[in-house]
Design an enzyme around this catalytic site. Structure first.
Site, PDB file in Angstrom:
ATOM      1  N   ARG A 183       6.626   3.362  -1.593  1.00  0.00           N
ATOM      2  CA  ARG A 183       5.664   3.774  -0.579  1.00  0.00           C
ATOM      3  C   ARG A 183       6.221   3.604   0.831  1.00  0.00           C
ATOM      4  O   ARG A 183       5.817   4.338   1.742  1.00  0.00           O
ATOM      5  CB  ARG A 183       4.371   2.957  -0.692  1.00  0.00           C
ATOM      6  CG  ARG A 183       3.494   3.289  -1.884  1.00  0.00           C
ATOM      7  CD  ARG A 183       2.175   2.519  -1.800  1.00  0.00           C
ATOM      8  NE  ARG A 183       1.638   2.602  -0.459  1.00  0.00           N
ATOM      9  CZ  ARG A 183       1.297   1.538   0.283  1.00  0.00           C
ATOM     10  NH1 ARG A 183       1.450   0.317  -0.192  1.00  0.00           N
ATOM     11  NH2 ARG A 183       0.796   1.701   1.484  1.00  0.00           N
ATOM     12  N   CYS A 195      -7.558  -3.563  -1.751  1.00  0.00           N
ATOM     13  CA  CYS A 195      -6.228  -3.357  -2.316  1.00  0.00           C
ATOM     14  C   CYS A 195      -5.688  -4.708  -2.719  1.00  0.00           C
ATOM     15  O   CYS A 195      -6.373  -5.716  -2.611  1.00  0.00           O
ATOM     16  CB  CYS A 195      -5.305  -2.666  -1.307  1.00  0.00           C
ATOM     17  SG  CYS A 195      -4.894  -3.689   0.101  1.00  0.00           S
ATOM     18  N   ARG A 232      -9.750  -4.311   3.333  1.00  0.00           N
ATOM     19  CA  ARG A 232      -9.411  -3.808   4.656  1.00  0.00           C
ATOM     20  C   ARG A 232     -10.420  -2.715   5.021  1.00  0.00           C
ATOM     21  O   ARG A 232     -10.118  -1.534   4.982  1.00  0.00           O
ATOM     22  CB  ARG A 232      -7.975  -3.275   4.676  1.00  0.00           C
ATOM     23  CG  ARG A 232      -6.954  -4.359   4.380  1.00  0.00           C
ATOM     24  CD  ARG A 232      -5.545  -3.923   4.694  1.00  0.00           C
ATOM     25  NE  ARG A 232      -5.029  -3.004   3.700  1.00  0.00           N
ATOM     26  CZ  ARG A 232      -3.817  -2.452   3.757  1.00  0.00           C
ATOM     27  NH1 ARG A 232      -3.022  -2.718   4.764  1.00  0.00           N
ATOM     28  NH2 ARG A 232      -3.404  -1.623   2.818  1.00  0.00           N
ATOM     29  N   LYS A 236       7.464   4.540   8.634  1.00  0.00           N
ATOM     30  CA  LYS A 236       6.383   5.291   7.987  1.00  0.00           C
ATOM     31  C   LYS A 236       5.045   4.936   8.631  1.00  0.00           C
ATOM     32  O   LYS A 236       4.151   5.774   8.711  1.00  0.00           O
ATOM     33  CB  LYS A 236       6.380   5.053   6.484  1.00  0.00           C
ATOM     34  CG  LYS A 236       5.969   3.673   6.006  1.00  0.00           C
ATOM     35  CD  LYS A 236       4.580   3.677   5.416  1.00  0.00           C
ATOM     36  CE  LYS A 236       4.208   2.308   4.874  1.00  0.00           C
ATOM     37  NZ  LYS A 236       2.796   2.228   4.430  1.00  0.00           N
ATOM     38  N   ASN A 237       4.891   3.713   9.149  1.00  0.00           N
ATOM     39  CA  ASN A 237       3.634   3.335   9.793  1.00  0.00           C
ATOM     40  C   ASN A 237       3.457   3.976  11.159  1.00  0.00           C
ATOM     41  O   ASN A 237       2.378   3.901  11.744  1.00  0.00           O
ATOM     42  CB  ASN A 237       3.531   1.814   9.916  1.00  0.00           C
ATOM     43  CG  ASN A 237       3.219   1.152   8.585  1.00  0.00           C
ATOM     44  OD1 ASN A 237       2.739   1.801   7.651  1.00  0.00           O
ATOM     45  ND2 ASN A 237       3.491  -0.135   8.485  1.00  0.00           N
ATOM     46  N   ASP A 251       3.654  -8.138   7.787  1.00  0.00           N
ATOM     47  CA  ASP A 251       4.484  -7.365   6.866  1.00  0.00           C
ATOM     48  C   ASP A 251       5.867  -7.972   6.641  1.00  0.00           C
ATOM     49  O   ASP A 251       6.637  -7.455   5.827  1.00  0.00           O
ATOM     50  CB  ASP A 251       4.625  -5.922   7.356  1.00  0.00           C
ATOM     51  CG  ASP A 251       3.400  -5.083   7.050  1.00  0.00           C
ATOM     52  OD1 ASP A 251       2.517  -5.562   6.315  1.00  0.00           O
ATOM     53  OD2 ASP A 251       3.319  -3.935   7.537  1.00  0.00           O
TER      54      ASP A 251
END
Length: 451
Positions: A430, A149, A154, A54-55, A338
């Site tokens: 997500r 967040c 960020r 997804k990134n 991540d």
């Protein structure tokens, strides 16, 4: 600059199989009360296929704004962030079709609005990736500031400085960034620190700028490389792809292209850790082992047996002891931030003590306190977490704070004695495509439910 309201409807001209339409609608309106129930102690065995990243998909979808011709993207995952980006593109005036599963055909020939509103940016920071393409092609853009967040601030200051160096005029009005330019002009941009989305935004802005742009200290992540490959297929002239110095010769126009999104390296790493913590035997397919070399190396040092079966497949098989090993998160090709939370979960079951140092984001140890509720021995000091391993986890009710924290709590629950209930699993939706279904197929006892 005209504003607009967010619309969740899908145009009747969109070609969707009814089952896929219902799936997308259910994901858009997912119940925020969804939870996972996990009964731990099950050994994972079998085969897991990795979804598209997804990134990588998000910036590639944003890149469709750079051309009036069709951009076709394959291997997109079914995750909430993709649905949000699709919604943003449609609200701008794009026609987005789904001719087949995991494929989107994007037509940005009729853009009417040039705004990424707060309603979308607050749920998905990657919405700021519309900024560079809109200014480059249309000379105007309005994007809401993303703010902070759960894993820390960020800011997009590096994006804005880069656009100013390309000749854009930037205003901050009511929490929105308004950018204008007749035509961007190439320049040398040196990033103060490595920024993935900043690199992607500047790369997309520079491809239509007049002259040559050089990006120094650029991010080298595979997702950045994947975007560069797509842009070159669209007619861009980008050299140095995969390095920290990118040279971009601007062109006047881009064409359409067809592109397959790379596998999700973080999903692959997550399943490696899940296999290791359950002492299982998992074959992980449709992945790219080169993209997670640092994760494989560190897990191997810790005693996890990982075999490379091919260029697209790995096997994790662990029957022996896990040994505590320190890690430090750094930009690619080093250990990814991540994967920090998932690795921390594994270290709770290792022999000895390990220090996890987080150098990318502040406040990214919120999962540690939840694992402590499950019996883990973790001490957080600044940007470091010290884990005393070897303590059996027990099931508990825990709360997910962000996407990767969710994954780490799932991993902890797979190991724990008894029942673990994870609340706020909308975070995991997500970025992970049906993770509970994939885990069930390899022997996990995990179900989604609502109170």
């Amino acid at each position: 600059m005209k504003s607009f309201g967010c619309r969740a409807n899908i145009s009747p001209t969109v070609e969707l199989q009814p089952s896929l339409l219902l799936y997308f609608q259910s994901k858009v309106f997912c119940n925020l009360m969804d939870k996972f129930r996990i009964i731990g102690g099950k050994r994972l065995e079998g085969r897991v296929s990795i979804s598209g990243a997804k990134n990588s998909a998000l910036p590639c979808m944003a890149a469709s704004l750079l051309t009036s011709e069709n951009v076709v993207l394959h291997n997109l995952p079914y995750v909430r962030d993709i649905i949000t980006m699709r919604r943003l593109l449609e609200d701008m005036g794009c026609m987005v079709l789904m001719p087949e599963r995991h494929t989107l055909k994007i037509d940005a020939s009729n853009i009417k609005f040039f705004e990424a509103p707060y309603e979308l940016v607050k749920t998905m920071r990657a919405s700021v990736l519309a900024l560079g393409p809109l200014v480059a092609r249309f000379g105007q853009a309005e994007v809401s500031l993303p703010g902070g967040c759960a894993i820390g601030q960020r800011p997009i200051d590096l994006h804005l400085k880069g656009l100013e160096m390309l000749g854009a005029k930037i205003e901050l009005v009511g929490g929105n960034v308004i950018a204008r330019a007749d035509r961007l002009k190439g320049n040398n941009i040196v990033f103060e620190k490595v920024t993935v989305t900043g690199t992607e935004n500047m790369m997309m802005a520079a491809v239509l700028a007049e002259g040559v742009t050089v990006l120094e200290n650029a991010a080298r992540e595979p997702e950045v490389t994947d975007l560069a490959i797509l842009l070159n297929r669209m007619g861009a002239r980008i050299t140095g792809v995969g390095s920290s110095t990118l040279k971009i010769e601007g062109v006047s126009k881009l064409r359409g292209a067809e592109h397959t999104i790379i596998p999700d390296r973080i999903e692959a790493g997550t399943f490696l850790v899940a296999g290791a913590i359950t002492k299982g035997s998992l074959e992980i397919t449709e992945c790219n082992p080169d993209h997670i070399a640092s994760v494989i190396d560190k897990l191997s040092e810790a005693g996890v047996k990982i075999e490379r079966l091919s260029d697209v497949a790995l096997r994790v098989e662990t029957n022996g002891k896990i040994v505590a090993k320190d890690i430090t998160t750094e930009p690619f090709p080093d250990f990814p931030t991540d994967m920090q939370a998932q690795y921390l979960a594994l270290m709770t079951q290792a022999e000895g003590s390990a220090v996890v140092t987080e150098n990318i984001f502040e406040n990214r140890f919120m999962h540690a306190s939840e694992m402590m509720r499950m019996g883990a021995s973790i001490t957080v000091k600044g940007n470091q977490a010290i884990i005393e391993g070897g303590k059996q986890l027990t099931g508990a009710k825990v709360l997910a704070s962000d996407l990767r924290a969710s994954a780490s709590l799932v991993i902890a629950g797979l190991n724990a004695d008894g029942e673990t209930i994870i609340d706020r699993v909308y975070h995991i939706d997500r970025g992970y495509d049906k993770i509970e279904e994939k885990l069930c197929k390899v022997g996990a006892s995990i179900e989604r439910f609502r109170d």
